[in-house]
Enzyme design. Sequence first.
Site, short mmCIF file in Angstrom:
data_model
loop_
_atom_site.label_atom_id
_atom_site.label_comp_id
_atom_site.label_asym_id
_atom_site.label_seq_id
_atom_site.Cartn_x
_atom_site.Cartn_y
_atom_site.Cartn_z
N TYR A 292 41.20 38.03 47.99
CA TYR A 292 40.50 37.44 49.14
C TYR A 292 40.52 35.91 49.13
O TYR A 292 40.46 35.30 50.19
CB TYR A 292 39.01 37.85 49.14
N THR A 339 44.54 47.02 45.77
CA THR A 339 43.50 47.99 46.08
C THR A 339 42.43 47.44 47.04
O THR A 339 41.57 48.20 47.48
CB THR A 339 42.86 48.53 44.79
N GLU A 340 42.49 46.14 47.33
CA GLU A 340 41.68 45.57 48.41
C GLU A 340 42.32 44.29 48.91
O GLU A 340 42.82 43.48 48.13
CB GLU A 340 40.25 45.20 47.95
N ASN A 341 42.25 44.11 50.23
CA ASN A 341 42.68 42.89 50.88
C ASN A 341 42.22 43.05 52.33
O ASN A 341 42.55 44.05 52.97
CB ASN A 341 44.22 42.78 50.79
#
Length: 426
Positions: A292, A339-341
């Site tokens: 992020y 696994t997140e963005n």
Amino acid sequence: MNSNNFEKHKNLGGFPKGFLWGSATSSHQVEGGTRNDWSEWEKQNAERLAQEAEKKFNHLSNWTDIKAQAQNPANYISGRACDHYNRYEEDFDIAQSLGHNVHRFSIEWSRIEPEEGKWDEKEIEHYRKVIRALHERGMEPFVTLWHWCIPLWMRDKGGVTSKEFPRYFARYAERMAQELGNDVKFWMTLNEPTSVIINSFMLGVWPPQKKSVFFTLRAYKTLAQAHREAYYAIRAVQKNAQIGFGNILKFCEPMRKNFFDGLIARIADFWLNRYFLKLTGDTHDYYALQYYFHMRIAFPGKIKNENERLSDLGWELYPEGIYHLLKRPEYSKKPVYITENGLADARDAQREWFIKEHLRWVHKAMQEGVDVRGYFYWSLLDNFEWDKGFWPRFGLVEIDYKTLERKIRPSAHEYAKIIKSNSLES
Ligand code: FCB
């Protein structure tokens, strides 16, 4: 190099066959009806958070849009959230219609073990059904065991800084592997331990708000040990499991090319990105990168980003950073999953750009040899964004919190096109 320059370098082939495309959620943020350390903290702090909102957020360009919500204490209570606990089938139908072939979600420990050592079979059965619902829709379950919330009994024993935390967490992990292991290949022990270490213990703004150097250092140790013990506990039950932890990496670079900026950037990089990983040794079957933040740091510690584009939360959008992080030497040793963005973007004005640009940089890293095997957008649904509450809108799918109606955002369809063609050139 800015993202436009990337055009020069691009070679937009496809992604490998079997690439995992999807999105992520976490129990407390979407399920509703959870009772854990966060839900209790929310009740005690909602008034204060509402009062502090103006000071914290009035610099944002969308302040007038969010003001009423951000100043309303109800915004800070997770409550029924998206009611995903009851509507997971409908939500997975949507993900399936968008072509997703993986879904990352978390199991809520406080549901499974509401009292020390007492396992709730009904709740275990619930997650069995969730996993089955994913398989039925052709989606691989990617299971997180701890996405920050802990049962109240664990909180009362001292929470994540308790020396007993690793043992209790590993026992829960082992139990989940026994109960669900036949249907789950991918396990993520911890989600972003450093986010909790920084916000709960270094800054003291998240529960349990214990701002101290002692607790900060202690949390690094207990959480790393919890990961290691859970890794071995799952491995003992399930030989073929793929086990890792969700690591948030912030792209730290010196603002100027001088010794002091270089030094401070390296120090930040060590504490934010390297130290925890070091403490976990070789207990990873894959690396899970969550991206992020960009930090262009000037001595003695000021962050001076260019901020050409910002999300609704005022976070700089800097797709190139993901490439530099992927190019770290450790990432060429094992498979990597993003696994997140994601970004908060209520008007859906930047999401398509955001996803495509990040994927371009991911693709470039892959062409240069990094074995990236999946990309999970944060998040499938708008949800409860911790101490900010409900106003930040991260979802591919918009939630109307009054009616709980789901509405697919246009960018989700753009993402679906990429998934369908398995390529950035649709
Ligand atoms: C990550 C968290 C996730 C969500 C996004 C916006 O750091 O893992 O729960 O809050 O940020």
